[in-house]
Design an enzyme around this catalytic site. Structure first.
Site, PDB file in Angstrom:
ATOM      1  N   SER A  57       0.814  -1.160  -0.061  1.00 33.14           N
ATOM      2  CA  SER A  57       0.043  -0.218  -0.029  1.00 33.14           C
ATOM      3  C   SER A  57       0.882   1.253   0.014  1.00 33.14           C
ATOM      4  O   SER A  57       0.478   2.308  -0.551  1.00 33.14           O
ATOM      5  CB  SER A  57      -0.884   0.210   1.198  1.00 33.14           C
ATOM      6  OG  SER A  57      -0.224  -0.156   2.461  1.00 33.14           O
ATOM      7  N   ASP A 352      -2.502   7.837   7.779  1.00 31.79           N
ATOM      8  CA  ASP A 352      -2.913   7.263   9.243  1.00 31.79           C
ATOM      9  C   ASP A 352      -1.437   6.889   9.784  1.00 31.79           C
ATOM     10  O   ASP A 352      -0.437   7.172   9.399  1.00 31.79           O
ATOM     11  CB  ASP A 352      -3.805   6.066   9.094  1.00 31.79           C
ATOM     12  CG  ASP A 352      -3.257   5.095   8.002  1.00 31.79           C
ATOM     13  OD1 ASP A 352      -1.977   4.682   8.313  1.00 31.79           O
ATOM     14  OD2 ASP A 352      -3.977   4.511   7.174  1.00 31.79           O
ATOM     15  N   HIS A 355       0.814   4.988   7.239  1.00 34.10           N
ATOM     16  CA  HIS A 355       1.135   5.459   5.807  1.00 34.10           C
ATOM     17  C   HIS A 355       1.556   6.848   5.657  1.00 34.10           C
ATOM     18  O   HIS A 355       0.714   7.606   6.364  1.00 34.10           O
ATOM     19  CB  HIS A 355      -0.497   5.030   4.806  1.00 34.10           C
ATOM     20  CG  HIS A 355      -0.799   3.357   4.976  1.00 34.10           C
ATOM     21  ND1 HIS A 355      -1.263   3.052   5.823  1.00 34.10           N
ATOM     22  CD2 HIS A 355      -0.327   2.679   4.039  1.00 34.10           C
ATOM     23  CE1 HIS A 355      -1.788   1.829   5.553  1.00 34.10           C
ATOM     24  NE2 HIS A 355      -1.125   1.451   4.546  1.00 34.10           N
TER      25      HIS A 355
END
EC number: 3.1.1.53
Length: 641
Positions: A57, A352, A355
């Site tokens: 991600s 967050d 990330h």
């Protein structure tokens, strides 16, 4: 009245003398041939067109929170094969409920920024509470094989043959399902008549090609159960446990056989699963297992083994409140040729907690650029061949050598005034203005040195009486450059062999490599000393030729008004040629540009292949001199009656 006008000496105590081959120089300033460079922390690549990344991600452009969720730029994200929630190990084993992404791609340099999605936080069980050791072994094999391959791909469906009595099984500790690789097969038996079942014999084939990807070597998970004692497995009196993989010749290549190997001897009553990473060539393999249970390889990673290249592994950890492992770090540090990028602070995300970490963004920002050298110490894109401190291996490209600043030769700069050369290779021209060891007098010339190294003045001077041809200088450069390369070649071969072997726990090899690199640095500094002397001679002779052209121009402009009585001196009748006439003859810059020496643009390029495998000493010295002579306003002359 007749007067004598000569060019007057203009050197004073503020000038420093620089000796060279073929001529010397006085200069108002000096500078080092090269400055020391400092590596930038983090990752970079040698060539933007020949690298590929594998990620999750944090490099996934399709993530709905991109780019805030990413640790890389949009440009770099385009180079990654990524999917949110994915990891190479998840795709290898396929635990239930996890992302299953087809990782594949080609590149000389491979950057891995993944792994966090299979960590203690994921809480994957399936007969094993702690997968960290298996992950360490998996990542290590991936990095090792990736460093020897141009292309790699997950093979997510192996051809197989399963015994008729075996059916797909599930496990309660695996979400009432099981891994996609290995697959669990079981036999249904009905005690007491068929309490044990039959021995399993299965086959699988590792392909030579998967889609467009060639497979010369496969990474396979050889999985088997571990029982603490025979009694734990043999509750039905069915002999010992075994699960063994054989190649086509019948040789054992993986597995466990408790018929010949002891049980653990621990007191547990539930088996655990162990998965060894084995490297196998394409072909047909057989699997034999004791009755009731069969763990069947269903997937592999395939590698073409066609090209050696750098591997970069980026530390992949969670932010606060999530438990991580450091298998990526340990795997890279124990794999020759793998460069590890590590954070110094806890992971703190922007999108967050997990990330968009600013420190990691800085460490990976170098992936947007091309570097001349990449190493465990960082990356360098400056052209200087020297750095203040030794760059830690592994390193690739044209890496600078450690040197002390005071050991780097200095070259003249600023205002340059040449003296005549005494080098025996310089023949006397038909006409010279200045005798041996005379100082250049009268006019000041500014030599603009655009880079650090000038041409080698080898060859014959022009018959017109000045300078050396650009062609002969370039031939001299080429000859000396080739000679230096020949001297270096044997050392480069030795260094390549050492780098193939070096790892972080082989201190003796590291020490030897450091000694060789120090010797290389000293040798290069010696070479630069020679180049410096040739550079000085280059500029000196070039300026002398320019002055010869200037004197000829003065004589031509004067015509019959001035008579040259010796080099640099003229007799003139001021009754015939008044002050304005003399200004026209001698003060060029007020009436017309002074003819200047054509720019000298000669190069030395000592370099290895920019992708020189494993070489910590791939080196390039590329520089050029552009020399222009400019006349400063106000000629200094000496008048005598």
């Amino acid at each position: 009245e007749k007067i004598k006008i000569c060019l007057q000496k203009q050197v004073n105590s503020s000038f420093s003398l620089h000796n060279g081959f073929g001529g010397n120089l006085y200069a108002t300033e000096e500078k080092r041939m090269f400055e020391l460079v400092k590596p930038k922390a983090g990752a970079s690549v040698l060539n933007q067109s020949t690298w590929i990344g594998f990620g999750d991600s944090r490099t996934d452009k399709s993530n709905p929170n991109f780019p805030r969720s990413a640790d890389v730029s949009v440009k770099t994200a385009n180079k990654f094969r990524s999917l949110t929630g994915g990891s190479l190990m998840l795709s290898m084993f396929g635990p239930p409920g996890k992302v299953d992404y087809l990782y594949q791609g080609c590149g000389k340099h491979k950057v891995f920024y993944e792994g966090v999605n299979w960590s203690p936080h994921a809480a994957i069980d399936c007969y094993r509470k702690n997968w960290t050791d298996i992950k360490l072994n998996f990542q290590k094999n991936i990095y090792e094989l990736a460093s020897q391959s141009h292309c790699m791909s997950l093979v997510n469906a192996l051809d197989k043959t399963i015994p008729l009595q075996a059916t797909a099984g599930v496990a309660g500790n695996c979400n009432n399902s099981f891994l996609k690789n290995p697959a669990l097969y079981t036999q249904k038996v009905t005690p007491p008549x068929x309490k044990c079942g039959k021995e399993n014999l299965a086959f699988f084939t590792l392909p030579t090609q998967f889609g467009t990807y060639e497979c010369r070597l496969h990474l396979v998970a050889s999985c088997y159960f571990i029982y603490d004692s025979k009694e734990v497995y043999n509750k039905r009196g069915c002999d010992n446990y075994f699960q063994v993989i054989y190649d086509s010749s019948g040789k054992v290549v993986g597995g466990l056989d408790n018929r010949v190997s002891p049980y653990t001897g621990n007191s547990g009553d539930t088996p655990t699963m162990q998965c060894d990473m084995i490297q196998l060539k394409p072909g047909r393999y057989s699997v034999r297992s004791s009755p009731r249970f069969l763990l069947m390889p269903e997937r592999s990673y395939c590698f073409d083994m066609k090209e050696k290249g750098p591997v970069t592994a980026v530390q992949s950890i969670w932010g606060k409140d999530r438990k991580s492992d450091y298998a990526v770090d340990q795997a890279c540090l124990s794999t020759p040729g793998c460069m590890l990028i590590q954070k110094q602070k806890p992971y703190t995300g922007e999108a967050d907690d997990h990330h968009g970490d600013q420190e990691m963004r800085e460490l990976l920002s170098g992936l947007d650029y091309e570097a001349r050298c990449i190493s465990q110490s960082g990356w360098v894109n400056e052209t200087s061949p020297f750095t203040e401190e030794y760059l830690l291996p592994p390193k690739f490209g044209r890496c600078p050598l450690a040197a002390k600043e005071e050991s780097i030769p200095k070259i003249p700069d600023g205002l340059l005034i040449p003296t005549s050369g005494t080098d025996t290779t310089v023949t006397k021209p038909k006409s010279r203005i200045f005798g041996i060891d005379d100082l250049i007098i009268g006019l000041f010339f500014v030599a603009i040195v655009e880079a650090g190294i000038g041409g080698y003045l080898l060859g014959s001077r022009k018959e017109s009486g000045g300078g050396v041809t650009k062609e002969s200088a370039e031939k001299g450069f080429e000859k000396i450059g080739n000679d230096i390369q020949i001297l270096r070649s044997s050392t480069n071969i030795a260094i390549e062999k050492l780098n193939d072997r070096i790892s972080h726990d082989e201190q003796a090899i590291r020490d030897l490599t450091l000694e060789i690199e120090n010797a290389r640095s000293e040798a290069l500094l010696g070479e630069l000393g020679i180049i410096r002397a040739l550079l000085v001679g280059n500029i000196s002779i070039g300026l002398q030729e320019s002055l010869w052209e200037l004197a000829s121009e003065i004589t031509n402009r004067a015509g019959d008004l001035a008579v040259e009585i010796s080099p640099g001196c003229w007799i003139i009748d001021n009754n015939i040629c008044d002050q304005s006439c003399q200004n026209f003859i001698f003060k060029f810059n007020e009436t017309a540009p002074v003819p200047t020496i054509p720019p000298l643009d000669t190069k030395i390029d000592l370099q290895s292949d920019p992708f020189y495998w494993g070489s910590s000493l791939g080196l390039a010295i590329t520089a050029a001199i552009s020399l222009a002579a400019l006349v400063i306003s106000g000629i200094a002359i000496c008048r005598t009656k």
